[in-house]
Design an enzyme around this catalytic site. Structure first.
Site, PDB file in Angstrom:
ATOM      1  N   ALA A  74       0.956  -1.205   0.026  1.00  0.00           N
ATOM      2  CA  ALA A  74      -0.047  -0.114  -0.024  1.00  0.00           C
ATOM      3  C   ALA A  74       0.823   1.318   0.165  1.00  0.00           C
ATOM      4  CB  ALA A  74      -0.766   0.057   1.257  1.00  0.00           C
ATOM      5  N   SER A  75       0.309   2.216  -0.774  1.00  0.00           N
ATOM      6  CA  SER A  75       1.238   3.478  -0.701  1.00  0.00           C
ATOM      7  C   SER A  75       0.065   4.716  -0.507  1.00  0.00           C
ATOM      8  CB  SER A  75       1.705   3.865  -2.055  1.00  0.00           C
ATOM      9  OG  SER A  75       2.915   2.901  -2.349  1.00  0.00           O
ATOM     10  N   ALA A  76       0.427   5.545   0.469  1.00  0.00           N
ATOM     11  CA  ALA A  76      -0.535   6.446   0.739  1.00  0.00           C
ATOM     12  C   ALA A  76       0.398   8.001   0.556  1.00  0.00           C
ATOM     13  CB  ALA A  76      -0.911   6.281   2.072  1.00  0.00           C
ATOM     14  N   GLN A  95       4.118   4.644   3.088  1.00  0.00           N
ATOM     15  CA  GLN A  95       3.775   3.509   2.462  1.00  0.00           C
ATOM     16  C   GLN A  95       3.962   2.270   3.462  1.00  0.00           C
ATOM     17  OE1 GLN A  95       5.996   3.964  -1.174  1.00  0.00           O
ATOM     18  NE2 GLN A  95       7.639   2.419  -0.425  1.00  0.00           N
ATOM     19  N   VAL A  96       3.424   1.118   3.400  1.00  0.00           N
ATOM     20  CA  VAL A  96       3.381   0.003   4.080  1.00  0.00           C
ATOM     21  C   VAL A  96       4.030  -1.254   3.513  1.00  0.00           C
ATOM     22  CG1 VAL A  96       1.327  -1.394   5.243  1.00  0.00           C
ATOM     23  CG2 VAL A  96       1.070   1.063   4.715  1.00  0.00           C
ATOM     24  N   LYS A 108       4.076   0.773   8.689  1.00  0.00           N
ATOM     25  CA  LYS A 108       3.881   2.011   7.752  1.00  0.00           C
ATOM     26  C   LYS A 108       4.940   3.091   7.985  1.00  0.00           C
ATOM     27  CE  LYS A 108       0.477   5.715   8.327  1.00  0.00           C
ATOM     28  NZ  LYS A 108      -0.925   6.385   8.822  1.00  0.00           N
ATOM     29  N   ASP A 130     -10.309  10.360   8.591  1.00  0.00           N
ATOM     30  CA  ASP A 130      -9.766  10.179   7.124  1.00  0.00           C
ATOM     31  C   ASP A 130     -10.420   8.838   6.574  1.00  0.00           C
ATOM     32  OD1 ASP A 130      -7.879   9.833   4.930  1.00  0.00           O
ATOM     33  OD2 ASP A 130      -5.974   9.195   6.040  1.00  0.00           O
TER      34      ASP A 130
END
Length: 399
Positions: free
Chosen positions: A91-93, A97-98, A112, A243
């Site tokens: 996952a990239s936020a 990123q995770v 994270k 969020d």
């Protein structure tokens, strides 16, 4: 937008693709703001919203070498702490990123990792946001209100850099909802948590954004769990998960609601909840004068207020969701009415201005609403809202 207003046509898909390509690499606040915009389904053209929504699930990851540098700065020798750390993120936020990792004890964790140099990038980007917010003067928003809106946004983004605070929020929420069997919140692993790395137990699940093709019973169960949890969060504990993008929620293999990200949790004072319910109460009885009075009490309207016709049409758009019996959140007629009203709301922005301290609250509630829409929720909002409205009425009488 100007082109379309002047009678031309706009290629919203092409614009969205260009924004995705640029913002995906920028990270930080610029990408965060685009993710927020993607949740405004009632305002943005669908093609543009679809492209911006990709930032929630397909953002370009940061190279492993840079992420590894942050991990080394936090832990020292990685091999002494972990048997394995996956180089490819799952996952990239916007802020980090995770990566999955396995400890020497065999426990699978989620790390994270905050993007390197993000604190400096944040302040630079916020300076640009402040300049952009000057455009608010075009909508006759006073400078003092723009400043207050900016400070609330800036405080929220700076708060998301504090991973120790998020670890504390995870621990608090796990304890708070320990008796809720339908809700799962990953446990923080404090021994591996630091200022720029948040370590959690790995909890697998199907992201909410991927549940649109799931069977109706599954989607309905998750929708009810989400609605129940949000109500308890607000009215019992005075907080709200702020969020709400769909990547932060999932359904596990037991059909439970998984809540992954607590980097943005805001306090919601009881007084503000009571004011919002007063506005809803006036809306559901189609009383434009009472709607105007409630907005004035909230600090959300200026001067002589909006035209009464706009209040009436707003009530006509919202009230069907609160009619007795189960209502379909996927009913496009509701969204169409809201979309059609948007230009008139913007036109009245000099008289209808959101209270500065409700920026994040309004954005979060809007995002959670659209999550229910995507799930195709069928909820009896009349039954759900009546006890809350009664509480607000009693509070007004006693106060």
């Amino acid at each position: 937008m100007l082109k379309s207003r002047l009678g031309g046509s706009s290629d919203w898909r092409a614009l969205g693709e260009a924004l995705f390509a640029g913002l995906s690499e920028l990270k930080g606040p610029a990408m965060k703001l685009a993710q927020i915009m993607s949740q405004w389904d009632d305002l943005l053209p669908p093609d543009l919203a679809d492209e911006l929504a990709r930032l929630q699930r397909q953002a370009e990851p940061m190279p492993w070498a840079q992420i590894r540098r942050t991990l080394v700065e936090e832990y020292g020798d990685l091999d002494s702490h972990f048997r394995e750390v996956e180089e490819r993120p799952f996952a990239s936020a916007s802020m980090g990123q995770v990566h999955r990792a396995v400890t020497h004890a065999g426990e699978t964790l989620v790390l994270k990792v905050q993007y390197p140099g993000l604190a400096e990038v944040l302040e630079s980007d916020l300076a640009q946001v402040r300049r952009m917010m000057r455009l608010g003067r075009w909508f006759k928003v006073p400078q003092a209100r723009l400043d207050a809106l900016f400070e609330e946004l800036a405080d929220s983004l700076r708060g998301e850099l504090d991973y120790r605070a998020e670890a504390a929020a995870l621990a608090r929420y796990r304890q708070r909802y320990a008796e809720r069997e339908e809700v799962v919140i990953p446990a923080p692993v404090m021994d591996f948590c630091g200022p720029r790395v948040l370590a959690m137990q790995y909890v697998s699940g199907t992201p909410l954004r991927d549940l649109e093709q799931a069977d109706m019973a599954c989607r309905q169960h998750i929708a009810e769990a989400l609605a129940d949890w949000l109500t308890e969060e607000l009215f019992r504990f005075g907080e709200l998960h702020a969020d709400p993008h769909a990547g932060n929620f999932a359904c596990d293999d037991q059909g439970r609601l998984v809540i992954y990200d607590l980097g943005a949790v805001i306090a919601v004072p009881e007084e503000r909840l009571a004011q919002m319910l007063e506005l809803l109460d006036a809306t559901l009885v189609h009383d434009p004068l009472a709607m105007d009075a409630a907005l004035l009490k909230m600090g959300g309207r200026q001067g002589e207020g909006a035209p009464l016709a706009l209040y009436r049409e707003s009530a006509e758009a919202v009230a069907p969701l609160f009619a007795p019996g189960e209502q379909d959140f996927g009913d496009v007629r509701v969204h169409r009415r809201l979309r059609e009203l948007s230009p008139r709301v913007w036109a009245a922005m000099d008289r209808l201005q959101p209270p500065a301290d409700t920026l994040l609250l309004s954005r979060a509630l809007n995002g959670h609403y659209w999550n229910l829409v995507r799930l195709g929720a069928r909820l009896d909002m009349h039954a759900r809202s009546q006890p809350l409205l009664e509480w607000a009425r009693r509070r007004r009488v006693e106060g």
